[in-house]
Scaffold this motif. Structure first.
Motif, short mmCIF file in Angstrom:
data_model
loop_
_atom_site.label_atom_id
_atom_site.label_comp_id
_atom_site.label_asym_id
_atom_site.label_seq_id
_atom_site.Cartn_x
_atom_site.Cartn_y
_atom_site.Cartn_z
N SER A 179 0.83 -1.21 0.00
CA SER A 179 0.00 0.00 0.00
C SER A 179 0.87 1.26 0.00
O SER A 179 0.61 2.21 -0.75
N GLN A 180 1.92 1.25 0.82
CA GLN A 180 2.82 2.40 0.87
C GLN A 180 3.55 2.59 -0.45
O GLN A 180 3.75 3.73 -0.91
N SER A 181 3.94 1.47 -1.08
CA SER A 181 4.65 1.55 -2.36
C SER A 181 3.76 2.15 -3.46
O SER A 181 4.22 2.95 -4.28
N ILE A 182 2.49 1.74 -3.48
CA ILE A 182 1.56 2.28 -4.46
C ILE A 182 1.38 3.78 -4.24
O ILE A 182 1.36 4.57 -5.20
N PHE A 183 1.28 4.19 -2.98
CA PHE A 183 1.14 5.61 -2.67
C PHE A 183 2.33 6.40 -3.20
O PHE A 183 2.18 7.42 -3.88
N LEU A 184 3.54 5.91 -2.92
CA LEU A 184 4.75 6.61 -3.36
C LEU A 184 4.85 6.62 -4.88
O LEU A 184 5.30 7.60 -5.49
N SER A 271 -0.90 7.63 24.44
CA SER A 271 0.55 7.62 24.49
C SER A 271 1.04 8.22 23.17
O SER A 271 0.34 8.17 22.15
N LEU A 272 2.24 8.79 23.18
CA LEU A 272 2.74 9.48 21.99
C LEU A 272 2.78 8.55 20.78
O LEU A 272 2.53 8.97 19.65
N GLU A 273 3.05 7.28 21.02
CA GLU A 273 3.15 6.31 19.92
C GLU A 273 1.84 6.19 19.15
O GLU A 273 1.83 6.02 17.94
N TYR A 274 0.70 6.27 19.86
CA TYR A 274 -0.60 6.06 19.22
C TYR A 274 -1.39 7.35 19.03
O TYR A 274 -2.49 7.32 18.47
N LEU A 275 -0.87 8.46 19.47
CA LEU A 275 -1.55 9.74 19.30
C LEU A 275 -1.75 10.02 17.81
O LEU A 275 -0.85 9.87 17.00
N GLY A 276 -2.96 10.45 17.44
CA GLY A 276 -3.24 10.75 16.04
C GLY A 276 -3.74 9.57 15.24
O GLY A 276 -4.01 9.69 14.04
N LYS A 277 -3.87 8.42 15.87
CA LYS A 277 -4.43 7.24 15.21
C LYS A 277 -5.80 7.61 14.62
O LYS A 277 -6.61 8.27 15.28
N THR A 311 -5.84 7.85 4.77
CA THR A 311 -4.56 7.19 4.50
C THR A 311 -3.39 8.13 4.77
O THR A 311 -2.39 7.75 5.38
N VAL A 312 -3.52 9.37 4.33
CA VAL A 312 -2.46 10.36 4.54
C VAL A 312 -2.22 10.58 6.04
O VAL A 312 -1.07 10.71 6.49
N LEU A 313 -3.30 10.58 6.82
CA LEU A 313 -3.17 10.82 8.26
C LEU A 313 -2.35 9.73 8.95
O LEU A 313 -1.81 9.95 10.04
N GLN A 314 -2.26 8.56 8.34
CA GLN A 314 -1.50 7.46 8.94
C GLN A 314 -0.05 7.42 8.46
O GLN A 314 0.71 6.54 8.84
N SER A 315 0.34 8.38 7.63
CA SER A 315 1.70 8.39 7.08
C SER A 315 2.70 8.92 8.09
O SER A 315 2.36 9.64 9.04
N GLY A 316 3.95 8.56 7.89
CA GLY A 316 5.01 9.05 8.76
C GLY A 316 5.14 10.56 8.73
O GLY A 316 5.50 11.19 9.73
N HIS A 317 4.86 11.16 7.57
CA HIS A 317 4.93 12.61 7.42
C HIS A 317 3.98 13.31 8.39
O HIS A 317 4.35 14.26 9.08
N LEU A 343 -2.43 20.50 10.27
CA LEU A 343 -1.67 19.44 9.60
C LEU A 343 -1.64 19.73 8.10
O LEU A 343 -2.67 20.00 7.48
N SER A 344 -0.46 19.66 7.50
CA SER A 344 -0.33 20.02 6.09
C SER A 344 0.20 18.84 5.27
O SER A 344 1.01 18.05 5.75
N PHE A 345 -0.29 18.74 4.04
CA PHE A 345 0.16 17.71 3.12
C PHE A 345 -0.21 18.14 1.71
O PHE A 345 -1.01 19.05 1.51
N TYR A 346 0.38 17.48 0.71
CA TYR A 346 0.05 17.85 -0.66
C TYR A 346 -1.24 17.14 -1.08
O TYR A 346 -1.57 16.07 -0.59
N LEU A 347 -1.97 17.77 -1.99
CA LEU A 347 -3.27 17.27 -2.39
C LEU A 347 -3.29 17.03 -3.90
O LEU A 347 -3.42 17.98 -4.69
N PRO A 348 -3.18 15.78 -4.35
CA PRO A 348 -3.24 15.48 -5.78
C PRO A 348 -4.65 15.70 -6.32
O PRO A 348 -5.61 15.87 -5.55
N PRO A 349 -4.82 15.67 -7.63
CA PRO A 349 -6.16 15.81 -8.22
C PRO A 349 -7.10 14.72 -7.70
O PRO A 349 -6.68 13.61 -7.38
N LEU A 350 -8.37 15.04 -7.64
CA LEU A 350 -9.37 14.16 -7.04
C LEU A 350 -9.46 12.81 -7.75
O LEU A 350 -9.64 11.77 -7.11
N ASP A 351 -9.30 12.79 -9.08
CA ASP A 351 -9.40 11.52 -9.80
C ASP A 351 -8.27 10.57 -9.41
O ASP A 351 -8.46 9.35 -9.31
#
Length: 402
Positions: A179-184, A271-277, A311-317, A343-351
């Protein structure tokens, strides 16, 4: 067939560990592995982080374990254990080395048995912040002393099922990597943003402000509306809908906390490890609420697909941003609505977002199959473990093979 219970000290001896002087860098430049409780994995593997010298051994109280000894963590990561596979490993004071009498007790059999005795150690642990058990607790651990042929057969059976569980976990990990590879591959690295997608803040696409969930004292739990708790979601998905806890609350109050299809939940205290789950809300069969240690929000679907955002929210970024914004306290951390909106991230086209969601859904379907298979193996292992040490795996005496 039942097995005699004997205290461990009747069939084993014990050795203590110690730590070479941490200020002596020369002690930690050798070839002999030295381990603490953190170096023992839950699956029984040993992953040393430190290599010490002969001088470190001779000038300290570190323990020396031999091949076949069982290392048992008695402080911090209480109850973890591993059998030494090589000829020499040194260990810290957080560990006790158990050297079994090979004519009476098989070390791998003991390892499997100790894994089933978490409650024995937990109930006898002492310490305000760092929990531990005394040597006396270890010495008096009651062992179901099966004859050696039965011990070895039990060990082979449990090893086999355990290896199947490990393969299932590896398959699930590979699906996560896919899943991560497809995202990248589709979107590029989220930090360097090589395709120059538009950078956006989560707050710019949220329809309403994030809203904290419902708090009710424990006495209100038991009946009423189902409620999502922090243990109700895993890997971005709500799980076991039928097992949600229920809470008694008026219809008027409940209206403020009903979840809608496509909402996103994000954990705000943990705990910090699971915060933002986070988890995407989908497939609920009845009106459902959510607890106060999380927030709910929805995104403008003209801008973003909620499954993509989840999915983005679960990323390391994003996890890095959450860790930086977290307010830390003893044993837990927290974020607020402003932190989430920033929280900031890039947003690709909707399609493209939707194409990724379709591909990821197929992967998730395979993962669900694997998770269900793993759950069945876990249940089988627990049943075998319980029956094995009670002498209930077979009814006839085992005859040793010549």
């Amino acid at each position: 067939m039942t097995f005699e219970l004997v205290p461990l000290h009747e069939v084993a001896e014990f050795h203590s560990g110690g730590t070479p002087d941490r200020n002596r860098a020369d002690y930690y430049s050798g070839r002999i592995p030295w381990v603490t409780g953190a170096d023992l994995d839950e699956d029984g593997s040993i992953l040393p982080r430190y290599m010490i010298t002969d001088q470190a051994i001779s000038e300290s109280s570190t323990g020396i374990a031999k091949k076949g000894d069982l290392l048992l963590v008695t402080r911090t990561s209480l109850g973890k254990a591993a059998v030494v596979p090589s000829s020499l490993i040194c260990f810290s004071q957080d560990i006790t080395a158990v050297r079994t009498n090979p004519e009476k007790l098989d070390a791998r059999y003991l390892w499997h048995y100790i894994r089933s005795q978490a409650s024995y150690f937990a109930n006898r642990a002492r310490g305000a912040t760092i929990k531990g058990v005394t040597r006396d607790v270890v010495r008096h651990l009651p062992i179901p002393l099966a004859p050696l042929p039965e011990q070895r057969l039990i060990t082979r059976i449990l090893n086999h099922v355990d290896s199947l569980r490990a393969k299932r976990r590896e398959a699930i990990a590979l699906l996560n990597e896919l899943s991560q590879s497809i995202f990248l591959d589709m979107f590029g690295d989220p930090v360097s943003n090589p395709r120059a997608w538009t950078e956006t803040k989560l707050g710019d696409m949220i329809v309403d402000n994030p809203k904290n969930g419902l708090y009710k004292p424990q006495k209100f739990y038991g009946s009423g509306y189902p409620i999502v708790r922090i243990d109700s979601f895993y890997s971005g998905k709500l799980i076991d809908h039928g097992k949600f806890k229920r809470v008694s609350v008026s219809d008027k109050e409940a209206e403020q906390y009903f979840l809608k299809e496509g909402d996103i939940l994000i954990n705000r205290v943990n705990s910090l490890e699971y915060l933002g789950k986070s988890a995407l809300v989908e497939g609920l069969s009845e009106p459902t609420l959510y607890e106060s240690n999380m927030m709910r929000f929805s995104v403008d679907r003209k801008l973003a697909d909620p499954a993509f955002v989840n999915t983005v929210l679960q990323s390391g970024h994003i996890k890095g941003q959450i860790a930086s914004a977290a307010k830390k306290a003893v044993n837990q951390a927290s974020i607020n609505q402003s932190d989430v909106k920033s929280l900031s991230f890039y947003l690709p086209p909707l399609d493209l977002q939707r194409e990724f969601v379709r591909r990821n859904a197929r992967i998730h379907s395979h993962k669900v199959t694997m998770l269900n298979a793993l759950a069945e193996l876990d249940a089988l292992f627990a049943s075998l473990q319980h029956r094995a040490f009670r002498g209930e795996l077979w009814t006839e005496e085992i005859t040793p093979v010549a």
